[in-house]
Enzyme design. Structure first.
Site, short mmCIF file in Angstrom:
data_model
loop_
_atom_site.label_atom_id
_atom_site.label_comp_id
_atom_site.label_asym_id
_atom_site.label_seq_id
_atom_site.Cartn_x
_atom_site.Cartn_y
_atom_site.Cartn_z
N GLU A 99 35.62 46.69 -18.28
CA GLU A 99 36.95 46.52 -19.25
C GLU A 99 36.67 46.13 -20.62
OE1 GLU A 99 39.52 46.19 -18.84
OE2 GLU A 99 40.53 44.48 -17.63
N ASP A 100 37.70 46.23 -21.37
CA ASP A 100 38.40 45.78 -21.96
C ASP A 100 38.14 44.34 -22.98
OD1 ASP A 100 40.66 45.44 -21.18
OD2 ASP A 100 42.09 46.52 -22.53
N ASP A 103 40.54 37.80 -20.49
CA ASP A 103 41.27 37.18 -21.30
C ASP A 103 41.68 35.56 -20.44
OD1 ASP A 103 43.55 35.34 -22.46
OD2 ASP A 103 44.93 37.15 -22.34
N LYS A 161 37.54 37.12 -23.88
CA LYS A 161 38.44 35.42 -25.15
C LYS A 161 37.66 34.11 -24.08
CE LYS A 161 42.61 37.32 -26.57
NZ LYS A 161 44.18 37.82 -26.62
N PHE A 201 45.53 37.60 -30.16
CA PHE A 201 45.87 38.75 -29.67
C PHE A 201 45.49 40.13 -30.57
CE2 PHE A 201 48.34 42.69 -28.37
CZ PHE A 201 47.95 42.76 -26.91
N ARG A 239 45.53 52.02 -30.06
CA ARG A 239 44.18 52.40 -29.61
C ARG A 239 43.61 52.65 -29.75
NH1 ARG A 239 45.38 50.42 -23.94
NH2 ARG A 239 47.85 50.60 -23.74
#
Ligand code: IMP
Length: 178
Positions: free
Chosen positions: A99-100, A103, A132, A153, A166
């Site tokens: 995953e990136d 959150d 995060k 963000f 990106r």
């Protein structure tokens, strides 16, 4: 223009590459040469997954799935949509989800539950470039992560704002309010 400006670099290209090498070493140690199916969660994890798998030494297949929880905004809708989650038979496989960012944790929770319901995996590990931790809404932690970020963000290295950024080689956040 509807884009974040005034980007401040949080993690440089060199820092990212070096951390990815470290995570790959840990994964190589953990899997001990056993075959792995790496599942890249599109679109955000595309850069991270591409870099990470280059350093993995076991026999490896890649799958790609697409989920979404954000529209054109900087906060999650709270609902995970499985845009495209077609996967082969993963019974008995070692699965590594890439995953990136974690959150709220809702996406990670959704994916982990999805794997549990649909397959009898040999093992399941969740690896995220960013964590995060401050914004978590569910009790979930990635098994591996690159860097912790605050409640900001962030964009770059696969992560987007409204589809942009990106392609940045680094990870950045916006210095003023959006
Ligand atoms: P979660 O379900 O709230 O954990 O969010 C997961 C998804 O939200 C990630 O895969 C990202 O696509 C997106 N996301 C969360 N925070 C950010 C951010 O700071 N920048 C870009 N995308 C983010």
């Amino acid at each position: 223009m509807n884009k974040i400006e005034n980007l401040k670099i949080l993690y440089s290209e060199e820092q990212i590459q070096s951390r990815i090498t470290e995570i790959a070493k840990e994964l190589n140690l953990f899997y001990q040469g056993e075959e792995v199916v790496a599942i890249c969660v599109l679109k955000g994890a595309v850069m991270f997954a591409a870099e990470l798998v280059k350093h993995l030494e076991m026999p490896l297949k890649m799958e790609f799935i697409r989920l979404s929880s954000y529209g054109s905004s900087t906060s999650t809708s709270g609902k995970v949509n499985a845009v495209d989650i077609k996967l082969p038979d993963l019974n008995g496989k070692n699965v590594l989800i890439i995953e990136d960012i974690v959150d709220t944790g809702l996406t990670a929770k959704f994916l982990i539950e999805f794997m549990g319901v649909n397959f009898n995996l040999k093992s399941l590990k969740f690896c995220s470039l960013l964590d995060k931790k401050l914004t978590r809404k569910v009790d979930i932690e990635p098994d591996y992560y690159g860097f912790e970020v605050g409640d900001q963000f962030v964009v770059g290295f696969g992560l987007d704002y409204d589809g942009y950024y990106r392609n940045l080689k680094y990870i950045a956040y916006k210095s003023t309010q959006y």
